[in-house]
Motif scaffolding. Structure first.
Motif, mmCIF file in Angstrom:
data_model
loop_
_atom_site.group_PDB
_atom_site.id
_atom_site.type_symbol
_atom_site.label_atom_id
_atom_site.label_comp_id
_atom_site.label_asym_id
_atom_site.label_seq_id
_atom_site.Cartn_x
_atom_site.Cartn_y
_atom_site.Cartn_z
ATOM 1 N N THR A 1 -5.401 -7.104 1.612
ATOM 2 C CA THR A 1 -4.124 -7.568 2.033
ATOM 3 C C THR A 1 -3.715 -6.410 2.807
ATOM 4 O OG1 THR A 1 -3.512 -8.793 -0.199
ATOM 5 C CG2 THR A 1 -1.723 -7.266 1.150
ATOM 6 N N LEU B 1 -4.071 -12.368 0.502
ATOM 7 C CA LEU B 1 -2.827 -11.791 1.682
ATOM 8 C C LEU B 1 -1.764 -12.713 1.360
ATOM 9 C CD1 LEU B 1 -1.374 -10.401 4.148
ATOM 10 C CD2 LEU B 1 -2.740 -11.784 5.601
ATOM 11 N N THR C 1 0.121 -12.234 -1.878
ATOM 12 C CA THR C 1 0.976 -10.941 -1.783
ATOM 13 C C THR C 1 2.463 -11.113 -1.126
ATOM 14 O OG1 THR C 1 -1.295 -9.806 -1.539
ATOM 15 C CG2 THR C 1 0.825 -8.405 -1.482
#
Ligand code: NAD
Ligand code: MG
Length: 384
Positions: A127, A107, A110
């Motif tokens: 994510t 996560l 990203t």
């Protein structure tokens, strides 16, 4: 044509190594500037010596010295630790970040990549399960492309090309059914990890292979599709298609359906994401109809495989529920792979964790990261 510069996060995994196969197929078009791995120092070193990135990250500090000694003479910068993942994606020359990390660990990288206005090729579905709404808001705010690598979502994405004016009635995500398709709960109560790790159509990392056997993978993909394509849960259906040739289907308001098909080979959706919007010639194996005289379809058995409904419920309830579902599932899969809980106990653990965790309606990113950690502790305590 200008080369495309990519960062591959999770380069040593199943998606990561196949992405490097795709890069090998297009040396004049794709170029690698960053490679990262969790702990497989030997493979990371071999990849870096072949592809000559500017930087690599080995997350586990224990491998740092070895990677550093091997790559320093080649002029490759080496970093260790989780935080480094968020830094290397900011390298100015990078055009696309392929996130092929497994789990919620994907996560933060990203988010960092989107904030630096990098396009994202997303394999890391977690994510979007954990923070789909926040991520898609960031994608809009920073005006980047979010290109799905997950084969079903890559299929839907391709079916939607040229249909910008046309609302979707519904989509069908196809599911192989995994190694235990057609089995009952009595059978599942005794299955071992080696049985669960044998997927009929795909060779993948251990976590997604277990998720495929338990149907949690399809549950996570329903949530992923909701955010990628801005759909309501009721517009997303799952249909079991054991041959994995039709990768997913869009149905429009006139009842017309578009499907995307091809051999079950992740190099195809990886290539699509990395070369989008171009389709480049490759010599990957072609589909032969006569090898597949019948393509079949059946309903998913959500009575036996309870994870699918747990995921739909988490999506419908919203807020922090998908984040808790995902965290509990990561703990459950790790515990199953460590022979600490049985196959069917995975769903029980996820449900119990969801019951024990408080509800937050509109969590921020930092709240989600904290909830992820809390849910893991709750799940671990439940295992005992
Ligand atoms: P994998 O286990 O084979 O590889 C995971 C990669 O991530 C490795 O390079 C590993 O070093 C790295 N990694 C693991 N934990 C990490 C952490 N905490 N921090 C940073 N890096 C870490 O997994 P995979 O099968 O390649 O799957 C990767 C992602 O792609 C998953 O989200 C999966 O759901 C998704 N996906 C995979 C496939 C497939 O065919 N394998 C298909 C669709 C989607
Ligand atoms: Mg998939």
């Amino acid at each position: 044509m200008k080369k495309r510069n990519i960062a591959i996060l999770g380069a040593t995994g199943s998606i990561g190594t196949q992405a490097l196969d795709v890069v090998r197929a297009f040396p004049d078009f794709l170029e690698v500037s960053v490679l990262t791995a969790s702990s497989n120092a030997d493979l990371l070193i071999a990849q870096a010596l072949e592809f000559k990135p500017a930087m690599v990250v080995i997350v586990h500090e224990s491998g740092f010295r070895k990677v550093q000694d091997a790559l320093k003479p080649a002029g490759i910068k080496v970093f260790a630790g989780e935080e480094a993942l968020q830094e290397v994606v900011q390298l100015p020359r990078i055009d696309i970040v392929l996130n092929a990390i497994v789990g919620a660990a994907g996560l933060k990288p990203t988010v960092a990549a989107i904030q630096q206005r990098k396009d994202i090729a997303l394999a890391n579905k977690e994510t979007l399960v954990v923070a789909g709404e926040l991520i898609m808001d960031l994608v809009k705010k920073h005006d980047v492309s979010m290109l799905p690598v997950d084969s079903e979502h890559a299929a839907i994405f391709q079916c939607l090309m040229g249909e910008e004016q046309n609302p979707v009635e519904k989509i069908y995500l196809t599911a192989s059914g995994g190694p235990f398709r057609g089995k009952d709960r009595a059978f599942l109560s005794t299955v071992t990890k080696s049985q669960a790790l044998k997927h009929p159509n795909w060779v993948m990392g251990a976590k997604i292979t277990i998720d495929s056997a338990s149907l949690m993978n399809k549950g996570l993909e329903v949530i992923e599709a909701k955010w990628l394509f801005d759909l309501a849960a009721e517009q997303i259906d799952v249909i079991v298609h054991p041959q994995s040739i039709i990768h997913s289907i869009v149905q429009f308001l006139d009842g017309s359906m578009k499907a995307q098909m091809g051999l079950p080979d992740m190099k195809l959706p990886i290539q699509h994401a990395l070369t989008y919007p171009l389709r480049k010639a490759n010599d990957f194996e072609r589909f032969n109809f006569l090898d597949y005289p019948s393509l079949t379809f059946e309903q998913a058995d959500s009575q036996t495989f309870r994870n699918l409904n747990l995921a739909y419920r988490a999506l419908q309830e919203g807020g922090d529920r998908p984040c808790v579902l995902n965290a509990a599932n990561e703990v459950a899969v790790a515990a199953f792979l460590a022979d600490r809980i049985s196959f069917l106990e995975m769903s029980e653990l996820i449900e119990a964790t969801l019951r024990q965790q408080n509800w937050i309606q509109k969590p921020s990113l930092s709240e989600l990261l904290a909830i992820d950690q809390q849910a893991r502790l709750v799940a671990q305590n439940l295992i005992g």
